[in-house]
Scaffold this motif. Structure first.
Motif, PDB file in Angstrom:
ATOM      1  N   UNK A 111     -53.716  26.077 -37.838  1.00 35.87           N
ATOM      2  CA  UNK A 111     -53.706  26.563 -36.455  1.00 35.87           C
ATOM      3  C   UNK A 111     -54.857  25.935 -35.677  1.00 35.87           C
ATOM      4  N   UNK A 112     -56.019  25.863 -36.312  1.00 37.25           N
ATOM      5  CA  UNK A 112     -57.174  25.276 -35.625  1.00 37.25           C
ATOM      6  C   UNK A 112     -56.882  23.824 -35.241  1.00 37.25           C
ATOM      7  N   UNK A 113     -56.297  23.072 -36.173  1.00 35.82           N
ATOM      8  CA  UNK A 113     -55.972  21.667 -35.880  1.00 35.82           C
ATOM      9  C   UNK A 113     -55.004  21.561 -34.708  1.00 35.82           C
ATOM     10  N   UNK A 114     -53.985  22.404 -34.737  1.00 37.39           N
ATOM     11  CA  UNK A 114     -53.002  22.361 -33.657  1.00 37.39           C
ATOM     12  C   UNK A 114     -53.656  22.644 -32.309  1.00 37.39           C
ATOM     13  N   UNK A 115     -54.488  23.682 -32.293  1.00 35.70           N
ATOM     14  CA  UNK A 115     -55.133  24.057 -31.039  1.00 35.70           C
ATOM     15  C   UNK A 115     -56.096  22.963 -30.580  1.00 35.70           C
ATOM     16  N   UNK A 117     -51.055  31.849 -23.614  1.00 29.73           N
ATOM     17  CA  UNK A 117     -51.214  31.000 -24.783  1.00 29.73           C
ATOM     18  C   UNK A 117     -52.652  30.982 -25.282  1.00 29.73           C
ATOM     19  N   UNK A 118     -52.907  30.084 -26.225  1.00 27.80           N
ATOM     20  CA  UNK A 118     -54.250  29.986 -26.787  1.00 27.80           C
ATOM     21  C   UNK A 118     -54.774  28.579 -26.594  1.00 27.80           C
ATOM     22  N   UNK A 119     -56.059  28.481 -26.337  1.00 32.00           N
ATOM     23  CA  UNK A 119     -56.643  27.166 -26.096  1.00 32.00           C
ATOM     24  C   UNK A 119     -58.106  27.178 -26.522  1.00 32.00           C
ATOM     25  N   UNK A 120     -58.518  26.097 -27.127  1.00 35.70           N
ATOM     26  CA  UNK A 120     -59.937  25.969 -27.461  1.00 35.70           C
ATOM     27  C   UNK A 120     -60.671  25.437 -26.243  1.00 35.70           C
ATOM     28  N   UNK A 121     -61.744  26.100 -25.887  1.00 38.57           N
ATOM     29  CA  UNK A 121     -62.514  25.673 -24.718  1.00 38.57           C
ATOM     30  C   UNK A 121     -63.986  25.615 -25.054  1.00 38.57           C
TER      31      UNK A 121
END
Lengths: 193, 270
Positions: free
Chosen positions: A10-14, A64-68
């Motif tokens: 999941x981390x990689x995808x995000x 949704x989810x997003x790394x920021x």
């Protein structure tokens, strides 16, 4: 399956995704995992990222989810590529707030609330794609009605419109000191000074 | 309040001006400021004082050769109107009517409170961790991806752009001087079939291509209505990569949404 495994997937995808990934999208990509597993992986990631040493956080944006990047590091990030960083004038914020809370809303309603002509601001906001035309109101003159966009949620770090603080909450935050000012002034002024 | 620049009226109240015009978004903002300064209850505005201060401010704007927005003048007249209404003695002859009569300030107070609410909301909004100011994400703008994402609502946004594009096409067709009287009837159903044939085996057709053959205004209008009808039936998808960009019409493949997105990411990207 190995819970550490799915979390890292999941981390990689995000990390790679350009846009916030919804849970549905993640589920359809990770079809060999249960929805619940994916959700708990997201929760764990969120906790992991919350550690002060991390440079990113997992934001829930527009459904949704997003790394920021961490807001604390903003000063450094702005040096990265001379990104023209977003700036909002009082008038655009005021107009945006009215649209966000009152949508669907017409220009006339916005101008009545603000007490000033808002045509220019509306145009800028439309250009920035923060608001959009939802259609026409079924009243004489058929004025256009405006609402906020997905970009608005993305820009203002909002999960959805419901996660805006309610106007009542905002007022409750602001009101006490207003009363304090009025109630206490005559009594306390002498004592304090 | 330590920032003296933001002060309209310093302690001396009427004499010392230290102003920053931009600080006020409009007449309501200025009024709110004046009311806060005089530390009075917003529901019980001393209308005479506030009106005087408000007019002084406008006078000052004139002196500074600033363009006074009409909105400020409208508010000035409203204030004066309220003030004069309040000076009039209440009529005693009809008490029933009188009880219904509102305080002349009521509407203004309502507007001020309402405005204050949104002003605070705006401040909360501006205080959030903004993307592109406080926080950053991987390449935020991805219009080509976004437009291809299956999104039911996106059609609503396109409608106005679609009409705009149609207007442009229509503008290309000269208004014909008529030489034939019999009305040519073109049914929307025919155009729907034409468009579907055109789309067959293709991934997408541009909006302009549909109208490439030229034709009468009737034909164009029928085509446009056909597209709208097809959208409604969910048989085609209308997408646009950027605003004012080319509008693409593509056949909607119900189960192929994922395929579409993958195509868009495309070969050669990895």
């Amino acid at each position: 399956m190995d819970p550490a495994g799915i979390k890292s997937v999941v981390e990689s995808l995000l990390f790679v995704s350009d846009v916030p990934l919804t849970l549905d999208r993640l589920c359809s990509i990770l079809e060999e995992f249960e929805r619940g597993e994916i959700l708990s992986a997201i929760d764990e990631l969120k906790r992991d990222c919350n550690q002060p040493a991390r440079g990113i956080f997992l934001a829930e944006i527009a459904g949704g989810f997003q790394l920021r990047s961490r807001p604390e590091n903003a000063d450094y990030l702005r040096r990265l590529s001379r990104i023209r960083f977003a700036k909002f004038s009082h008038s655009s914020l005021e107009t945006l707030a009215i649209i966000a809370y009152r949508q669907p809303v017409t220009r006339a309603e916005i101008e009545y609330l603000r007490g000033v002509d808002s045509g220019g601001v509306l145009k800028t906001l439309l250009d920035k794609k923060l608001i959009r035309i939802l259609g026409k109101k079924d009243i004489p003159g058929k004025p256009l009605i405006y609402g906020t966009t997905r970009e608005f949620l993305e820009t203002f770090n909002l999960k959805d419109l419901a996660s805006l603080p309610t106007l009542k909450e905002i007022q409750e935050l602001a009101e006490p000191d207003l009363y304090e000012e009025q109630g206490k002034l005559p009594l306390d002024e002498g004592g304090e000074r | 309040m330590a920032n003296s620049q933001n002060r309209l009226f310093a302690e001396g109240d009427q004499t010392a001006y230290n102003i920053k015009i931009e600080a006020f978004e409009g007449p309501l903002d200025l009024l709110l400021h004046l009311i806060k300064k005089s530390e009075v209850d917003i529901c019980n505005i001393p209308i005479a004082t506030v009106t005087r201060q408000y007019l002084e401010y406008i006078e000052l704007m004139k002196e500074l050769n600033l363009d006074i927005a009409g909105d400020f003048l409208v508010m000035a007249s409203t204030l004066i109107q309220i003030k004069s209404k309040m000076l009039l003695p209440a009529s005693n002859d009809d008490e029933a009517v009188e009880e219904d009569e509102e305080d002349p300030r009521a509407e203004l107070v309502r507007r001020l409170l309402e405005y204050q609410k949104y002003k605070e909301a705006a401040m909360t909004l501006g205080g959030r961790e903004l993307l592109g100011r406080d926080t950053f994400a991987r390449k935020f703008e991805a219009p080509e991806l976004k437009s291809l994402q299956p999104e039911e609502e996106s059609l609503e946004i396109e409608l106005f752009e679609l009409i705009e594009a149609f207007r442009r096409v229509l503008a290309k067709v000269p208004v014909q001087s008529f030489h034939e009287v019999g009305a040519e009837s073109i049914s929307i159903a025919d155009r729907i079939n034409d468009i579907l044939t055109l789309l067959q085996g293709k991934e997408a057709v541009t909006f302009d291509e549909l109208f490439a053959e030229g034709g009468t205004r009737e034909l164009l209008i029928a085509s446009f209505l056909a597209i709208l009808e097809l959208c409604k039936l969910k048989m085609v998808k209308v997408v646009q990569a950027a605003s004012f960009g080319t509008i693409l019409i593509m056949p909607a493949v119900p189960e192929g949404e994922e395929g579409l997105t993958e195509d868009a990411v495309g070969p050669g990207r990895y």
